[in-house]
Motif scaffolding. Sequence first.
Motif, short mmCIF file in Angstrom:
data_model
loop_
_atom_site.label_atom_id
_atom_site.label_comp_id
_atom_site.label_asym_id
_atom_site.label_seq_id
_atom_site.Cartn_x
_atom_site.Cartn_y
_atom_site.Cartn_z
N GLY A 473 -0.11 17.40 6.75
CA GLY A 473 0.08 16.07 6.67
C GLY A 473 0.29 15.74 4.98
N VAL A 474 -0.08 16.56 4.06
CA VAL A 474 -0.49 16.06 2.37
C VAL A 474 1.20 16.47 1.90
CG1 VAL A 474 -2.36 16.30 2.47
CG2 VAL A 474 -1.00 18.56 1.80
N ALA A 475 1.34 16.33 0.86
CA ALA A 475 2.47 15.59 -0.16
C ALA A 475 3.88 15.33 0.49
CB ALA A 475 2.98 17.21 -0.69
N VAL A 476 3.26 14.19 1.10
CA VAL A 476 4.61 13.83 2.41
C VAL A 476 4.10 11.90 2.25
CG1 VAL A 476 4.96 15.35 3.83
CG2 VAL A 476 3.05 13.23 4.15
N GLU A 477 5.43 11.65 2.84
CA GLU A 477 4.68 9.66 2.32
C GLU A 477 3.61 9.30 4.08
OE1 GLU A 477 8.32 7.72 2.75
OE2 GLU A 477 9.00 8.16 0.86
N ALA A 478 3.17 7.45 3.64
CA ALA A 478 2.58 7.26 4.87
C ALA A 478 2.61 6.19 5.71
CB ALA A 478 1.16 6.98 4.03
N PRO A 479 3.74 6.06 6.08
CA PRO A 479 4.97 5.00 6.96
C PRO A 479 3.26 4.33 6.64
CG PRO A 479 5.31 7.06 8.08
CD PRO A 479 4.27 7.67 6.93
N SER A 480 2.79 4.67 7.93
CA SER A 480 1.48 3.85 8.75
C SER A 480 0.26 3.81 7.77
CB SER A 480 0.94 4.21 10.17
OG SER A 480 2.07 5.66 10.43
N LEU A 481 0.52 4.26 6.69
CA LEU A 481 -1.42 3.82 5.90
C LEU A 481 -1.03 2.40 5.00
CD1 LEU A 481 -3.78 4.96 4.45
CD2 LEU A 481 -1.89 5.43 2.22
N GLY A 482 -0.17 1.38 5.42
CA GLY A 482 0.21 0.09 4.05
C GLY A 482 -0.94 -0.24 2.62
N ALA A 483 -0.75 0.76 2.83
CA ALA A 483 -1.51 1.19 1.05
C ALA A 483 -1.23 1.63 -0.31
CB ALA A 483 -3.12 0.83 1.16
N ALA A 484 -0.71 1.59 -1.14
CA ALA A 484 -0.35 2.54 -2.38
C ALA A 484 -1.13 3.56 -2.42
CB ALA A 484 -0.64 1.81 -3.11
N ALA A 485 -0.37 4.64 -2.55
CA ALA A 485 -1.48 6.37 -1.99
C ALA A 485 -0.77 7.79 -2.56
CB ALA A 485 -1.81 6.35 -0.96
N PHE A 486 -1.61 8.29 -2.92
CA PHE A 486 -1.20 9.40 -3.86
C PHE A 486 -0.93 10.33 -2.68
CE2 PHE A 486 -1.05 13.21 -5.93
CZ PHE A 486 0.18 13.32 -6.49
N LEU A 487 -0.37 11.31 -1.91
CA LEU A 487 -0.75 12.33 -0.63
C LEU A 487 -0.82 13.92 -1.07
CD1 LEU A 487 -1.40 9.64 0.81
CD2 LEU A 487 -0.18 10.55 2.66
N GLY A 488 -0.13 14.02 -2.68
CA GLY A 488 -0.09 15.11 -3.18
C GLY A 488 1.15 15.68 -3.25
N SER A 489 1.58 16.71 -4.65
CA SER A 489 2.53 16.82 -4.46
C SER A 489 2.36 18.76 -5.03
CB SER A 489 3.18 16.40 -5.99
OG SER A 489 4.12 16.57 -6.51
N GLN A 506 -3.74 25.49 -8.23
CA GLN A 506 -4.23 25.16 -9.50
C GLN A 506 -3.05 25.00 -10.36
OE1 GLN A 506 -8.81 25.48 -11.19
NE2 GLN A 506 -6.89 26.07 -12.26
N GLY A 507 -2.25 24.93 -11.46
CA GLY A 507 -0.72 25.39 -11.60
C GLY A 507 -0.94 23.41 -11.53
N LYS A 508 0.69 23.50 -10.89
CA LYS A 508 0.59 22.23 -10.36
C LYS A 508 0.81 21.18 -9.18
CE LYS A 508 5.06 22.47 -13.93
NZ LYS A 508 5.87 22.65 -14.47
N VAL A 509 0.01 21.94 -8.70
CA VAL A 509 -0.05 21.62 -7.25
C VAL A 509 -1.08 20.09 -7.32
CG1 VAL A 509 -1.14 21.65 -5.32
CG2 VAL A 509 -0.58 23.75 -5.91
N LEU A 510 -1.40 19.24 -7.28
CA LEU A 510 -1.64 17.96 -6.77
C LEU A 510 -1.94 17.34 -6.05
CD1 LEU A 510 -0.29 16.61 -10.35
CD2 LEU A 510 -1.73 17.67 -10.06
N VAL A 511 -3.15 16.61 -5.45
CA VAL A 511 -3.83 15.89 -4.47
C VAL A 511 -4.84 14.67 -5.21
CG1 VAL A 511 -3.78 18.13 -2.62
CG2 VAL A 511 -6.02 17.85 -3.88
N SER A 512 -4.58 13.84 -4.05
CA SER A 512 -5.56 12.52 -4.11
C SER A 512 -7.40 12.81 -3.17
CB SER A 512 -5.30 11.78 -3.75
OG SER A 512 -4.74 11.53 -2.08
N PRO A 513 -8.21 12.53 -3.64
CA PRO A 513 -9.22 13.03 -2.03
C PRO A 513 -8.53 12.15 -0.83
CG PRO A 513 -10.05 12.20 -4.48
CD PRO A 513 -8.60 12.23 -4.14
N LEU A 514 -8.75 11.25 -0.81
CA LEU A 514 -7.49 10.85 0.55
C LEU A 514 -6.25 11.89 1.32
CD1 LEU A 514 -6.38 8.98 3.00
CD2 LEU A 514 -4.75 8.37 1.72
N ALA A 515 -6.02 12.94 0.07
CA ALA A 515 -4.69 14.05 0.92
C ALA A 515 -5.74 14.66 1.00
CB ALA A 515 -3.83 14.28 -0.28
N ALA A 516 -6.72 15.25 0.34
CA ALA A 516 -7.88 16.39 0.52
C ALA A 516 -8.38 16.08 2.06
CB ALA A 516 -8.99 16.97 0.01
#
Length: 662
Positions: A473-489, A506-516
């Motif tokens: 469920g990370v590094a994808v879109e969040a169609p039901s969230l209803g708010a701006a968010a970063f879900l990972g890359s 590490q490297g180029k892997v990124l997440v937000s606390p929400l994505a975690a």
Amino acid sequence: MGNSKKLSLAIAVFILGASLVACDDGRGGAENAAKQFAAAMSTLDVGSVPFDGKDSAVASQQVQDVFKALEPDRPTVAAGELTLDGDTASVPLDYTWKIASGEWKYTVSAKFTKSGDKWLTVWNPASLVPGLNDNEILSKGSQSPQRADILGAGDAKLVTYRPVVNVGIDKPQLGAADPAASATQLAELVGVDPAAYTQQVAASGAEAFVIAITLREEGRTITDQQIQAIPGARAIPATQPLAPSRTFARAVLGTVGEANAEQIEASAGALTAGDITGIGGLQQQYDAQLRGTDAVVIRAQRADLTSEQIQAAATDPRRVVFEVAPTPGTPLKTTLDPNLQALAESTLAGVGPASAIVALRPSNGAVLAAASGPGSNGYNTAMLGQYAPGSTFKMVDSLAMLRNGLTPDSKVECTPTLTVDGRTFKNAEGYPESSLGSVTLRDAFAHSCNTAFIAARDSVSQAQLEAAAMAMGVAVEAPSLGAAAFLGSVPGEAAGTEHAASMIGQGKVLVSPLAAAIMAGSVAKGSPVSPQLVLNPDAGAAAGGTPGEPTADAASPSSGVTPEAPSQASGQPVTAAEAAALADMMRAVVTSGHAGFLSSVPGAPVGAKTGTAEFGKENPPKTHAWIVAVHGDLAVAVFVEDGGLGATTSGPLLKQFLTAAG
């Protein structure tokens, strides 16, 4: 042809022409004059219209004065059937104005007169607006309906009208007192810039009430007595849409205030100076839904009528010619739990660097708390932060390894160090020697053995890593969230040291606390969590958002995978069996790994994963501190930007939150 024949033909043509003129009763000329006047009124510029009894330039200026209050609106004007009476004619003109959400339609009669061979428009203000007199203009007033609330879980009122006091200098009350002295005194009392406020008071009119600050009534420490002791100072009660406290979910919810220049410019005429609107967060994104539409009243009044005369009159000297009723806004429903949100914020209150706690309910994806600490300085770290996840990403590694045939009991090699293309990777400080060597995957996960996971890089491709992330469920879109968010890359391609670094988040892997939190929640649910924050987004607001704001289902940089197929690369979302194996390993982090401090949390057994991610160029490098946990139907991520080790920095914050959350 002979001369006599030519002459006869010429006479015949002359007679025929004369009879045609005699048959033209002037209707065509009158109709053209009517059409010209109607077209000119559609642009509110009658400078090219010839008038009877009025200079065209003077008439044009008067038309502009009459309709100035309605700028930039323009009417559509159509000429109807002409009635001719000798050298005069009349035509009905149908006006249609789009005013706010309403339509103002009226029909007036315009008169025309023939002067020589020209038709002139007879000047009459009543052909602009029904019953308008020569010395009258239109005015436009609007009033916003009460802004709708933002609701939380169980329809708890998160943002609603709460009592405040507007504290300022009421200039008519100053008497003989020095305005500058009073302004300085009041500014010092309420804590605003004395020089700026004194200048503001000096620049305001003699009748003005100049606000210095708006204070919440609840819990205010500056008393009415202190305010009234200053000549001219007053505290005027009012209400404002406010959250329970100044900091409550501020980065998520946004605030309400006067539209700034950037918002006005981006609104395409919907906002003007002085309008109250949402600023940032959900308040701005769903402003149209929450604001509703204003009541609009258009009145005819004497051009020289002053606001003082209107206020002093026993009955309003203006007459209403059109009005639009207000449409109240629709409350915005969210999943935020006011108690958990407040608990998350109080847990972070003493943390210096940027920080976040996100809590969600795995079973339905409801975001219960999204708190960003004081060190985030108003930024929505919880949902928009982009950080290396460190060893919390070993949940994703482990899923990829399980999909390659391993089990929690499979043996892996945990060495003190591992060198990849000249770069040496090591385990965290204080790694237990007893967990070195040939250990189970569960043990390597529980103690977070970096080298064991990096050693698996040859059997886990970067593409498999990306697929496993999306499966959770990370590094994808969040169609039901209803708010701006970063879900990972998560990059789909990486080699050498970059691929090795990806194996430890590490490297180029990124997440937000929400994505975690989503990553951990997908383990608890047994399938990918699709997060939800807004429950009833207005279709227009959700799709478009406010100019300059991300759209409602924006997921910031993601892998571009469609929401319907969050794991195209793998073809499979995480399964219940895979999640059960991951849950077994997360529980081992608490029972035998370095999150043993969570074993005393009451209630359902806690599963967790810590993470420490290096960043920056310093030596030794600074680190992000992470910990995620599942506790019954609750998944939580705790993040501290410059926080040392995940277990020792974020761990105690998590324990405090879970224990109090019950």
